[in-house]
Design an enzyme around this catalytic site. Structure first.
Site, PDB file in Angstrom:
ATOM      1  N   ASP A   1       0.866  -1.243  -0.193  1.00 38.61           N
ATOM      2  CA  ASP A   1       0.033  -0.302   0.024  1.00 38.61           C
ATOM      3  C   ASP A   1       0.986   1.177   0.020  1.00 38.61           C
ATOM      4  OD1 ASP A   1      -1.945   2.118   0.523  1.00 38.61           O
ATOM      5  OD2 ASP A   1      -3.269   0.722   1.932  1.00 38.61           O
ATOM      6  N   ILE A   2       1.059   1.828  -1.182  1.00 41.41           N
ATOM      7  CA  ILE A   2       2.064   2.877  -1.271  1.00 41.41           C
ATOM      8  C   ILE A   2       1.174   4.297  -1.337  1.00 41.41           C
ATOM      9  CG2 ILE A   2       4.049   3.815  -2.740  1.00 41.41           C
ATOM     10  CD1 ILE A   2       4.163   1.186  -3.843  1.00 41.41           C
ATOM     11  N   GLU A   3       1.416   4.948  -0.188  1.00 42.26           N
ATOM     12  CA  GLU A   3       0.833   6.362  -0.079  1.00 42.26           C
ATOM     13  C   GLU A   3       1.604   7.476   0.452  1.00 42.26           C
ATOM     14  OE1 GLU A   3      -3.232   6.046   1.671  1.00 42.26           O
ATOM     15  OE2 GLU A   3      -3.201   4.007   1.925  1.00 42.26           O
ATOM     16  N   GLU A   4       1.002   8.362   0.953  1.00 41.66           N
ATOM     17  CA  GLU A   4       1.947   9.338   1.414  1.00 41.66           C
ATOM     18  C   GLU A   4       2.417   9.069   3.008  1.00 41.66           C
ATOM     19  OE1 GLU A   4       2.390  12.198   0.211  1.00 41.66           O
ATOM     20  OE2 GLU A   4       0.906  12.359  -1.513  1.00 41.66           O
TER      21      GLU A   4
ATOM     22  N   ILE B   1       5.030   7.759  -1.251  1.00 44.53           N
ATOM     23  CA  ILE B   1       4.963   7.882  -2.695  1.00 44.53           C
ATOM     24  C   ILE B   1       5.622   8.967  -3.311  1.00 44.53           C
ATOM     25  CG2 ILE B   1       2.568   9.220  -2.569  1.00 44.53           C
ATOM     26  CD1 ILE B   1       1.648   7.244  -4.842  1.00 44.53           C
TER      27      ILE B   1
END
Length: 403
Positions: free
Chosen positions: A213-216, A219
């Protein structure tokens, strides 16, 4: 779940000095990674998606960040014609009775947000798989920990939760990353170090699947993204079911995720340049200005995302759908969007009819009415209820029907 037929671009000409020239570069043509062209007596191969970048001036060795890789001088012999050859994916099939569908695995937090009695959820819904959230860095070290505080090396709580799921015929997909917190890709010094850290988790729990899960804020960090995707690529090679999940707005993937000649560190740019294809690319169609009808809004952005995958990887429709998925949010989102069970049914029908790979949601902890807990239907966005009128596990039952 769904098979697909993709297309691989094979070269028809030689790459050595004096070989035949590949088709001439055209400035208005969009080229995908692996495309082969000639320019001023030289052959070049595209490192990633590119358009308008003259190979004669925008070239460098593989890994240099330049869109074109020199492949040697070419002569005046017959021009080689690229040949498109079909590559066949998995044969379409239904899951065997009783098997675990890792592509229909709603998120659950076993340590936070009033964890549900997971055996009861499984009995009531028929769901078999859960995406367990979240694995982060243990402080600032290159070592995995649940929620960044419970080291996996000494964990017993989540292990017991996983054992309960498996004892009831199910299995798990640990999710690494998520919104906020320190991700392993940010603190591990390389892709191999990141992989080694995650592999501790894979080995301890004997995993068959993993979700990135690549988020802030990760990312926006190209080095961190590269570390995560390097690790993900190794797990694909090991035969694990690997999903990569990213945020979207109504316009689809943002600058830090989509293929871009101006951002080689973006998620899809890295994947395209490094030959990485996960089991599924997934988007989270919420908290991005969606609504008011979330069923329709989700289908619309799914089509935008579908086009982005096709453009980046040169896939046909069936291949792009078969490598994509949706990760929804039930009830009230953080930004006040409302997704109801009717929206989930609309989305489920779309996903099934288009042969998409994965369908999940955030989260089982929230899949229950707020009234028994907070005394009102809508107390705002909560981690342990949905803020919409529902029966327990209504959303999970819908996801359980995805085969």
């Amino acid at each position: 779940l769904f098979g697909a037929t993709g297309l691989a671009l094979l070269a028809g000409g030689a790459t050595s000095s004096g070989g035949n020239c590949w088709p001439a570069w055209v400035s208005t043509t969009a080229y995908n990674g692996g495309a082969q062209v000639s320019r001023s007596g030289q052959n070049y191969q595209a490192a990633y998606w590119t358009q308008g970048d003259d190979p004669a001036t925008h070239n460098g060795p593989a890994g240099s960040g330049q869109p074109w890789i020199p492949k040697g001088a070419c002569g005046s012999g017959p021009t080689a014609t690229p040949i498109r050859t079909a590559t066949t994916g998995p044969t379409p099939t239904n899951l065997p009775p009783g098997s675990v569908n890792f592509n229909a695995a709603p998120y659950v937090m076993p340590l936070e947000n009033t964890p549900p009695d997971i055996a009861s959820v499984m009995s009531a819904t028929g769901i078999k798989a859960f995406t367990i959230a979240f694995v982060l860095a243990n402080g600032s070290s290159c070592s995995p920990a649940w929620d960044g505080t419970d080291p996996i090396s000494s964990d017993t709580q989540v292990a017991a939760y996983i054992n309960t799921i498996r004892a009831n015929g199910g299995d798990v997909v640990p999710s690494v990353g998520g919104y906020g917190g320190t991700k392993l890709g940010q603190v591990c010094g390389s892709g191999s170090a990141t992989y080694s850290a995650y592999n501790q988790m894979v080995s301890k729990y004997n995993l068959k699947a993993i979700d990135f899960d690549i988020e802030e804020p990760e990312i926006e960090n190209a080095a961190a993204v590269a570390n995560e995707l390097y690790a993900a690529k190794q797990f694909v090679a090991q035969g694990l079911n690997v999903s990569v999940t990213m945020p979207v707005t109504t316009s689809g993937l943002n600058y830090f995720a989509m293929c871009s000649v101006n951002n080689s560190g973006a998620v899809l740019s890295w994947a395209q340049a490094n030959g990485f294809t996960p089991t599924s690319w997934n988007i989270m169609p919420f908290d991005g200005g969606f609504g008011p009808n979330m069923g329709t809004a989700t289908v619309n952005v799914a089509e935008v995302f579908h086009g982005q995958l096709k453009t980046c990887f040169g896939w046909d429709d069936a291949t792009a759908y078969a490598h994509s998925g949706l990760s929804l949010m039930n009830g009230r989102s953080d930004s006040g969007e409302y997704t109801y069970t009717a929206d989930f049914t609309t989305i489920l029908n779309y996903v099934k009819s288009h042969g998409m790979k994965r369908l999940t949601f955030w989260s089982v902890n929230r899949d229950r009415s707020c009234v028994p807990i907070y005394g009102s239907t809508d107390p705002g966005t909560k981690g342990d209820c949905s803020s919409v009128t529902q029966n327990p596990w209504d959303f999970t039952k819908i996801i359980a029907s995805f085969r």
